[in-house]
Design a protein around this motif. Structure first.
Motif, PDB file in Angstrom:
ATOM      1  N   LEU A  65       0.766  -1.082   0.017  1.00 26.12           N
ATOM      2  CA  LEU A  65       0.004  -0.016  -0.004  1.00 26.12           C
ATOM      3  C   LEU A  65       0.817   1.233  -0.064  1.00 26.12           C
ATOM      4  CD1 LEU A  65      -3.187   0.747   1.814  1.00 26.12           C
ATOM      5  CD2 LEU A  65      -1.412   2.206   2.162  1.00 26.12           C
ATOM      6  N   THR A  66       0.573   2.202  -0.773  1.00 26.85           N
ATOM      7  CA  THR A  66       1.126   3.654  -1.069  1.00 26.85           C
ATOM      8  C   THR A  66      -0.144   4.543  -0.772  1.00 26.85           C
ATOM      9  OG1 THR A  66       2.737   2.766  -2.577  1.00 26.85           O
ATOM     10  CG2 THR A  66       2.414   5.279  -2.378  1.00 26.85           C
ATOM     11  N   PRO A  67       0.050   5.310   0.469  1.00 22.56           N
ATOM     12  CA  PRO A  67      -0.953   6.415   0.868  1.00 22.56           C
ATOM     13  C   PRO A  67      -0.934   7.523  -0.304  1.00 22.56           C
ATOM     14  CG  PRO A  67       0.486   5.764   2.606  1.00 22.56           C
ATOM     15  CD  PRO A  67       1.122   5.147   1.563  1.00 22.56           C
ATOM     16  N   LYS A  94      -5.092   5.325   8.016  1.00 21.79           N
ATOM     17  CA  LYS A  94      -6.594   5.656   8.550  1.00 21.79           C
ATOM     18  C   LYS A  94      -7.519   6.023   7.657  1.00 21.79           C
ATOM     19  CE  LYS A  94      -5.015  10.300  10.005  1.00 21.79           C
ATOM     20  NZ  LYS A  94      -4.973  11.497  10.994  1.00 21.79           N
ATOM     21  N   ALA A  95      -7.231   6.807   6.506  1.00 22.38           N
ATOM     22  CA  ALA A  95      -7.884   6.872   5.571  1.00 22.38           C
ATOM     23  C   ALA A  95      -8.493   5.652   4.760  1.00 22.38           C
ATOM     24  CB  ALA A  95      -7.377   7.901   4.293  1.00 22.38           C
ATOM     25  N   LEU A 141      -6.951  -3.430   2.862  1.00 22.51           N
ATOM     26  CA  LEU A 141      -7.001  -1.986   2.620  1.00 22.51           C
ATOM     27  C   LEU A 141      -6.590  -1.440   1.590  1.00 22.51           C
ATOM     28  CD1 LEU A 141      -5.635  -0.667   6.061  1.00 22.51           C
ATOM     29  CD2 LEU A 141      -8.181  -1.186   5.535  1.00 22.51           C
ATOM     30  N   MET A 142      -7.152  -0.562   0.932  1.00 27.99           N
ATOM     31  CA  MET A 142      -6.890  -0.149  -0.594  1.00 27.99           C
ATOM     32  C   MET A 142      -6.773   1.428  -0.599  1.00 27.99           C
ATOM     33  SD  MET A 142      -8.819  -0.385  -4.055  1.00 27.99           S
ATOM     34  CE  MET A 142      -8.571   0.461  -5.434  1.00 27.99           C
ATOM     35  N   GLU A 143      -5.598   1.567  -1.367  1.00 27.02           N
ATOM     36  CA  GLU A 143      -5.288   3.332  -1.575  1.00 27.02           C
ATOM     37  C   GLU A 143      -4.932   3.299  -3.110  1.00 27.02           C
ATOM     38  OE1 GLU A 143      -5.923   6.104  -0.265  1.00 27.02           O
ATOM     39  OE2 GLU A 143      -5.545   5.839   1.764  1.00 27.02           O
ATOM     40  N   GLU A 193     -18.066   2.854  10.346  1.00 32.12           N
ATOM     41  CA  GLU A 193     -16.811   3.331  10.859  1.00 32.12           C
ATOM     42  C   GLU A 193     -15.832   2.189  11.407  1.00 32.12           C
ATOM     43  OE1 GLU A 193     -17.096   6.915  13.016  1.00 32.12           O
ATOM     44  OE2 GLU A 193     -18.717   8.007  11.937  1.00 32.12           O
ATOM     45  N   PRO A 194     -14.601   2.727  11.161  1.00 33.01           N
ATOM     46  CA  PRO A 194     -13.619   1.630  11.825  1.00 33.01           C
ATOM     47  C   PRO A 194     -14.100   1.187  13.338  1.00 33.01           C
ATOM     48  CG  PRO A 194     -12.602   3.360  10.724  1.00 33.01           C
ATOM     49  CD  PRO A 194     -13.941   3.758  10.530  1.00 33.01           C
TER      50      PRO A 194
END
Length: 254
Positions: A65-67, A94-95, A141-143, A193-194
């Motif tokens: 993952l790369t923010p 977190k995003a 998670l994905m970005e 939400e988380p």
């Protein structure tokens, strides 16, 4: 942690398990490594009321993952895993925890038991798969990272938690497993939400996985055949040498 995994299910099997309208043409892969493409399942566009079409879609992303705020990925570490206990508060995750939670289909994963150097034991690779077979869904998670020239790269990471007692014999971490009945809640980033899905990020039941010793050929990315999952015999652990009591000159007869 999770550093290698496998996905050998057919597109049809994936569509049935995850409720997909269609999937990428994804061949069986026995040794998926960081930076390689991985398949993720995410919520898609909402269908019109009364429609029975699936709302989920699958796509390929780069594992690591790369923010979005990173300027140059070459100066940023490769984030293949995220700790479930802290991801919601970490700047890198977190995003994605709030807006881009995904499922990562797998047939199982590989882990290494690495004893301390003074134990006299060699490292041992293990193939860890659902005891009843089938597909497992890791929490992910994905970005999407955008470069200065406008090109985009979809990236992803696997969430991990502390190991259950079965996996704990091999490693102290394991991927978070999302059960089918919890798919919708995990993927619902609109209303959940988380903190609302924190209960899902717990270790799988102790009897969910079986742990199979395999050869160290899985260490090499170039090795991609089904034989990587062939069981091997594990050498018996050497018995600890009993400590000799220190010699006491006052008790010596000579």
């Amino acid at each position: 942690m999770c550093g290698r995994f496998s996905l050998t299910a057919t597109p049809r099997e994936l569509a049935e398990v995850f409720g997909l309208l269609e999937t990428e043409d994804f061949p069986a892969r026995f040794n998926i490594a960081p930076t390689q493409p991985i398949l993720v399942v995410m919520s898609g566009e909402r269908q019109r009321p009364g429609s029975n079409l699936p709302e989920r879609r699958a796509l390929l992303v780069r594992w690591g993952l790369t923010p979005s705020w990173v300027k140059d990925p070459r100066d940023f570490p490769l984030l293949i895993n995220a700790r479930a206990e802290t991801a919601a508060g970490k700047a890198s995750f977190k995003a994605a925890m709030r807006h881009r939670r995904v499922l990562i289909p797998a047939s199982g994963f590989y882990e290494w038991h690495r004893p301390s150097k003074d134990s006299g034991q060699a490292s041992q690779a293990y193939w860890i798969r659902p005891r009843n077979g089938g597909i497992v869904a890791f929490a992910g998670l994905m970005e999407t990272w955008s470069s200065a020239d406008g090109s985009e790269v979809d990236t992803g990471a696997i969430l991990t938690t502390h190991a259950n007692s079965r996996i704990g014999d091999v490693h102290d971490r394991m991927p978070v497993v999302i059960k089918p009945e919890d798919f919708a809640r995990w993927l619902d980033c609109r209303t959940q939400e988380p903190r609302d899905v924190a209960d899902l990020m717990a270790p799988a039941d102790d009897d969910y996985f079986e742990v199979i010793a395999v050869s160290d050929r899985v260490n090499k990315v170039a090795n991609t055949g089904a034989d990587l999952q062939t069981p091997v015999q594990v050498a018996a652990r050497p018995a600890a040498k009993p400590k000799e009591p220190p010699e006491n000159p006052q008790l010596s007869l000579f």
